[in-house]
Every structure is written in structure tokens, then in C-alpha cells.
Scaffold this active site. Sequence first.
Site, PDB file in Angstrom:
ATOM      1  N   CYS A 252       5.099   8.683   3.475  1.00 21.93           N
ATOM      2  CA  CYS A 252       4.844   7.592   4.406  1.00 21.93           C
ATOM      3  C   CYS A 252       3.364   7.193   4.359  1.00 21.93           C
ATOM      4  CB  CYS A 252       5.193   8.040   5.813  1.00 21.93           C
ATOM      5  SG  CYS A 252       4.032   9.235   6.451  1.00 21.93           S
TER       6      CYS A 252
ATOM      7  N   CYS B 207      10.682  15.325   6.538  1.00 25.00           N
ATOM      8  CA  CYS B 207      11.039  14.028   5.979  1.00 25.00           C
ATOM      9  C   CYS B 207      11.308  14.101   4.491  1.00 25.00           C
ATOM     10  CB  CYS B 207       9.899  13.058   6.215  1.00 25.00           C
ATOM     11  SG  CYS B 207       8.374  13.693   5.556  1.00 25.00           S
TER      12      CYS B 207
ATOM     13  N   ASP C 150       9.031  14.381   2.154  1.00 24.17           N
ATOM     14  CA  ASP C 150       7.951  13.812   1.361  1.00 24.17           C
ATOM     15  C   ASP C 150       7.171  14.894   0.620  1.00 24.17           C
ATOM     16  OD1 ASP C 150       8.681  11.386   2.305  1.00 24.17           O
ATOM     17  OD2 ASP C 150       7.158  11.274   3.850  1.00 24.17           O
TER      18      ASP C 150
ATOM     19  N   CYS D  56       2.417  14.797   8.971  1.00 20.72           N
ATOM     20  CA  CYS D  56       1.864  14.209   7.750  1.00 20.72           C
ATOM     21  C   CYS D  56       0.448  14.741   7.500  1.00 20.72           C
ATOM     22  CB  CYS D  56       1.836  12.689   7.845  1.00 20.72           C
ATOM     23  SG  CYS D  56       3.258  11.969   8.679  1.00 20.72           S
TER      24      CYS D  56
HETATM   25  S1  FES Z   1       6.811  10.935   7.424  1.00 18.60           S
HETATM   26 FE1  FES Z   1       6.832  12.298   5.812  1.00 18.60          FE
HETATM   27  S2  FES Z   1       4.831  12.817   5.490  1.00 18.60           S
HETATM   28 FE2  FES Z   1       4.766  11.330   6.998  1.00 18.60          FE
END
Ligand code: FES
Lengths: 257, 141
Positions: free
Chosen positions: B64, B37, B39, B107
Site C-alpha cells: 500500500c 495484508c 504485502d 505498514c
Molecule cells: S496495507 Fe499492507 S503494508 Fe500497508
Amino acid sequence: MGCAGFSAPTLGEGDPENSMTATRTQTEPTPSLSCWSCKAPSGGGHFCAACGKIQPLPRDADYFAFFALPQKLQIDEPGLEQRFHQLSWKLHPDNFVKASEYERNLALERSSELNDAYRMLRDPISRVEYLLLRAGVRKEGTTKQQAPPELLEEVFELNESLDELREAKSEGLPSEARGDLTELRAKLTEAQQNFQQKLAEVDAELNAVFAEWDQTLAQPDGDAARKAVMAKLNELLNRRSYIRNLVRNVGEELGQN
Amino acid sequence: MAYSDKVIDHYNNPRNVGSLDKKDQNVGTGLVGAPECGDVMKLQMKINPETRVIEDAKFKTFGCGSAIASSSLATEWVRGKTVEEALAIKNTDIVRELSLPPVKIHCSVLAEDAIKAAISDWKKKAGEEQTAEASATSAHS
Ligand code: FES
């Protein structure tokens, strides 16, 4: 496992490379390819080669096979589009108003598959993601790769500046802070350009590896080579997704799009 | 996406957000990212070199809700633990505690990786073992 002893039937549209496609992504043999209506060999296309009736979708067919394409990553995009239009016309429900309900359903099924397949394959990034997904290289939750640390550092810093900008905006600015905001914006714009540049670099790299992939398809014993190329592709995609998210977030914050 | 109450709690009241001095000899920093994602998560720990106890932990996560909750929980868990105990924390423990759905498992993986990366950074500073798989770099030039 699964594919031992599976000899690929000759698929229609004169595509010799399809047999190889089948060995890697299909885990079970294609169900017999004789026509449901006239029982003659159907040829594996959308319509029976003998009687012309529409055929059900093979259970595990992939999108490349749907267009009778080898699993190449550098594809003739205008050609694909043309193919898409031809097929949408051939599979259009209007052509089946007088056909049996079974055939109407098949046409519907193939039309929706056509749209999914086209959407997935026309864009190079979704195309390669699809390929890796089918091969099981990319999977939710199981990947353990990390992006290069120096990139993470930049990603993190940029996210922090973004946060600052968001906060500054939501607080409603006292006039003496306006200058800071302009400065922040300038910084972000610069960062965005920098990341856009990086995105272009990754895309160029991807393209080069696409060519590499396509070459491995021609190698009869290319399994190991293909694996290696897939790993490379996967890593590039990871890097790309970091950068793309960032460019998007910055764009949103700067009020673009 | 329905988040569990615990996720929502950590999300609304994240524990230990912030940062520690990266240059401090006793602070280990782990910076990791989830390729799925995009992140990023930063987790830092202040570790007592004599007792090997984690005395403080801070995080900052851009991601998220599950990632924020996972890292918030991770900082809570590692505080007061020894380095060795912290290394034993598995992402599955986090999944269980927060009732994360399958699509959110990565995550929690991020949080486990961050703990490992922070500790390996600290060990590197302390001159203990050089390489840890958490910091493996496979960048092509
Ligand atoms: S969706 Fe990216 S860390 Fe949870």
C-alpha cells in the site's frame, strides 16, 4: 480477569457447551436473562421461553451464541444454513407489524445481527478469523509474526514478474516483444498454479487444525491447549493471506475473474 | 483513506527504489511481509565494514501507499547512519513523521522489521552474531 465468579445461565436450545464459550470470550457477565415483558427467566434464546416475546440481544453475545452453537470450527454448514432460514423467517418484520415499537426494533436488531452472524460463520476462513479476533489473538497493527522466509522470496519474485507484465502492457508492445510477453504469461500461469496448489495445502492444514481446536473445547482445562492451537491457526491464516492475495493479483493480471 | 502530504510525496517520488547486489559481502538484505495484508517489502543496505556506516540503501515494496512511503523514508533515514543508529529507528518514529493513522501502523512496523532484518543479514555475513529475532522462523512443516 472479568469472568471469575460468572456462572453461565443455562442457554436455550440444549447446548451444554455454551457455558465454556462464555468463559473465554465474554468479559462481563451476561445481563440478567429474565424476560423484559413477563419477568420469567427467558431462557436466553431469541424469544422468551415463558411468554414467547422477542428478547433484546445480550450485550456481548458472539455470533456462535446467536446460533446457539459451541465455538467449533468444523460446523455442520447445511445445518447452519437451515438455521439461518428458519430464524430469518421467525424474525421477519412481517411477523411484528402488530407488535409494539420496542418489539419491532428488537426484531430489526436481531435480523441484522442474524445476517452478520451468518455471513461471518458460513465461510470457514471468516469463521476462524472471527474466533481469533474475539479472543484477541488477531489484531490490527500488533501482530509481529512473519511469514516463512522461503515463501516471502517467492512472493517477491512473483510480484516482480507481475510488475514486468504490467509495464509491458502499459507500454504498448513493439511486435518483437510479443514473444517475451507470451513467455511472461506462461511463467505467471505456472506460478499461479503453483500458488493455487499451495493454497489448497494451507486449507487442508487449516482443516486439520480446526479439528484439533474442536477437540480442545471438550477439555475442561484446555486453556493452554487452546492458546497453542490459536497461535497455529493465526500463523496459517497469515500464510494463507499472502498466498490468496497473490493468486488474486495474478488472476487479475492474466485477465481472469 | 486520506493519506498525509508526506505519504503522498514519498509515494509519488519514492526515494532509493531499486536493488543492490545481494551476494555482495557488504550488502545486507531484509525481506519482510505484513501478515495482515500480504504485502512484501525488500530493503537492502550497503554497509562499510570498517566504519559501520550505511553508505547506500535501496528498497522495493509491493504494498500500500503507507508501506511504500515507510520504506522510502526508512532508506532516507538510514543512509549515512551507523548500524547502531539505524537499529534505534522505531516504527513509531515513522508513524509520527508520516502521520499514519492507526490502521496503517503495521505498514510502518514492516519498515522497522526490514531495517532490522537487513542489518542482521549483514551481520550474519560478517560473522557477527548468528541469531536475531527479526529472522525468527516458526514455520510448521
Ligand atoms: S496495507 Fe499492507 S503494508 Fe500497508
